[in-house]
Design a protein around this motif. Structure first.
Motif, PDB file in Angstrom:
ATOM      1  N   SER A   1     -32.987 -66.344  64.816  1.00 35.05           N
ATOM      2  CA  SER A   1     -31.474 -66.023  65.017  1.00 35.05           C
ATOM      3  C   SER A   1     -30.551 -66.065  64.251  1.00 35.05           C
ATOM      4  CB  SER A   1     -31.038 -66.328  66.667  1.00 35.05           C
ATOM      5  OG  SER A   1     -31.293 -67.642  66.167  1.00 35.05           O
ATOM      6  N   ASP A   2     -29.776 -64.980  64.232  1.00 34.95           N
ATOM      7  CA  ASP A   2     -27.771 -65.635  63.775  1.00 34.95           C
ATOM      8  C   ASP A   2     -28.208 -66.986  63.887  1.00 34.95           C
ATOM      9  OD1 ASP A   2     -28.304 -63.122  62.662  1.00 34.95           O
ATOM     10  OD2 ASP A   2     -26.655 -62.033  64.197  1.00 34.95           O
ATOM     11  N   GLU A   3     -27.920 -67.518  65.090  1.00 41.59           N
ATOM     12  CA  GLU A   3     -27.598 -68.653  65.316  1.00 41.59           C
ATOM     13  C   GLU A   3     -28.528 -69.459  63.827  1.00 41.59           C
ATOM     14  OE1 GLU A   3     -26.170 -66.336  67.819  1.00 41.59           O
ATOM     15  OE2 GLU A   3     -27.911 -66.398  67.279  1.00 41.59           O
ATOM     16  N   VAL A   4     -29.215 -69.520  64.711  1.00 42.05           N
ATOM     17  CA  VAL A   4     -30.203 -70.510  63.827  1.00 42.05           C
ATOM     18  C   VAL A   4     -30.122 -70.725  62.017  1.00 42.05           C
ATOM     19  CG1 VAL A   4     -32.524 -70.517  62.909  1.00 42.05           C
ATOM     20  CG2 VAL A   4     -32.446 -70.761  65.378  1.00 42.05           C
ATOM     21  N   LYS A   5     -30.212 -69.060  61.435  1.00 40.08           N
ATOM     22  CA  LYS A   5     -29.742 -69.322  59.834  1.00 40.08           C
ATOM     23  C   LYS A   5     -28.755 -69.741  60.068  1.00 40.08           C
ATOM     24  CE  LYS A   5     -32.758 -64.415  59.422  1.00 40.08           C
ATOM     25  NZ  LYS A   5     -31.989 -63.178  59.527  1.00 40.08           N
ATOM     26  N   GLN A   6     -27.212 -69.800  60.221  1.00 44.13           N
ATOM     27  CA  GLN A   6     -26.363 -70.511  60.514  1.00 44.13           C
ATOM     28  C   GLN A   6     -26.595 -71.975  59.962  1.00 44.13           C
ATOM     29  OE1 GLN A   6     -23.102 -69.548  63.820  1.00 44.13           O
ATOM     30  NE2 GLN A   6     -21.194 -70.920  62.020  1.00 44.13           N
ATOM     31  N   GLU A   7     -27.485 -72.307  60.997  1.00 39.95           N
ATOM     32  CA  GLU A   7     -27.048 -73.732  61.342  1.00 39.95           C
ATOM     33  C   GLU A   7     -28.074 -73.985  60.026  1.00 39.95           C
ATOM     34  OE1 GLU A   7     -30.850 -76.710  63.456  1.00 39.95           O
ATOM     35  OE2 GLU A   7     -30.368 -74.920  64.479  1.00 39.95           O
TER      36      GLU A   7
END
Length: 279
Positions: free
Chosen positions: A157-163
């Protein structure tokens, strides 16, 4: 039929060892070979792989299974003892290593196969995606089978990539062992930098050889729709949906016996390779 077996070690182009095994029927040199590719958090001795390789060797092929060099397996073939190496893995590295094994098979550098016959590829899960890419890149592969294969490597997900970008590392749980397995951001960066080469859907359209797509219709890890997508993209593809089968066709590790779902997948695979690899 008696099946012989021999281990091998190949140096990868990046200087790491690729450890594998070849099985072949005793009494004659096979005229065909099958290269088997494990998936994410997988290894050559997991669950159904030895049984699958033995069964295909009984069918007359030299069957090559191997551990990708950064899959986390070290000297103990059953344990994830190399987690820092696992963290440094990339998809491009995996694809390069599949190519190196295929080259070693064709050149006759591995036991049990002289290199003169046809070669097929079988991949499971993420290894199925790599099998598609390798087949598209290698004009000498004569037949392809994928089991529960992913149709896209981009599964974050975009959230995982950001983290991931912020911290430099994420962890994924291994439900079987209880380990938290690290992944460095270099995996994500490699995928983005090599997006064209690692595009499974594009590669699927470029695969010209006969391709059997096998997927469990109850797979909760890789949606069966991904199998349908691959079969639809294939130029010479056939889809087998195995009723009631999950991601590993109801097989477990450690492996004690086959299952009806695995038997169905394996019988279709054996028939496919027998038809397209044996002259």
């Amino acid at each position: 039929m008696t099946v012989r077996s021999a281990d091998f070690v190949l140096p990868s182009d990046a200087g790491h060892e690729i450890r594998g095994n070849v099985r072949w029927p005793e009494g004659s040199e096979p005229g065909s070979a099958v290269v088997v590719i494990h998936g994410f958090k997988g290894f050559k001795d997991w669950g159904f792989f030895p049984h699958t390789c033995h069964t295909l060797a009984e069918a007359g092929h030299a069957v090559v299974s191997f551990n990708l060099s950064h899959n986390g397996i070290g000297d103990d073939p059953q344990a994830f003892s190399e987690l820092e190496r696992f963290a440094r893995n990339t998809l491009s590295r995996e694809l390069d290593e599949v190519g190196q094994v295929l080259s070693a098979v064709r050149s006759g550098r591995l036991p049990g196969f002289g290199g003169a016959g046809k070669v097929g590829v079988l991949g499971h899960s993420r290894g199925g995606g790599q099998a598609v890419l390798a087949t598209a890149e290698d004009e000498n592969v004569a037949a392809l089978v994928t089991w529960a294969a992913v149709s896209d490597f981009d599964r974050w997900s975009d959230e995982v990539k950001q983290e991931w970008r912020a911290s430099g590392r994420i962890h994924v749980a291994n439900a079987r062992t209880g380990q938290q397995m690290p992944l460095d951001v270099t995996l994500l960066e490699d995928f983005e930098e090599n997006a064209d080469r690692l595009d499974i859907a594009a590669a699927a359209q470029a695969v010209l050889v006969p391709w059997l797509v096998v997927h469990g219709d109850a797979d909760g890890t890789v949606d069966p729709q991904e199998g349908r997508r691959l079969a639809a993209l294939a130029r010479d593809g056939r889809l087998l949906l195995v009723g009631g089968a999950g991601h590993t066709f109801e097989a477990r590790h450690p492996f004690t016996e086959s299952t009806p779902e695995l038997d169905q997948a394996l019988a279709a695979t054996r028939e496919h390779f027998g038809r397209h690899l044996v002259s």
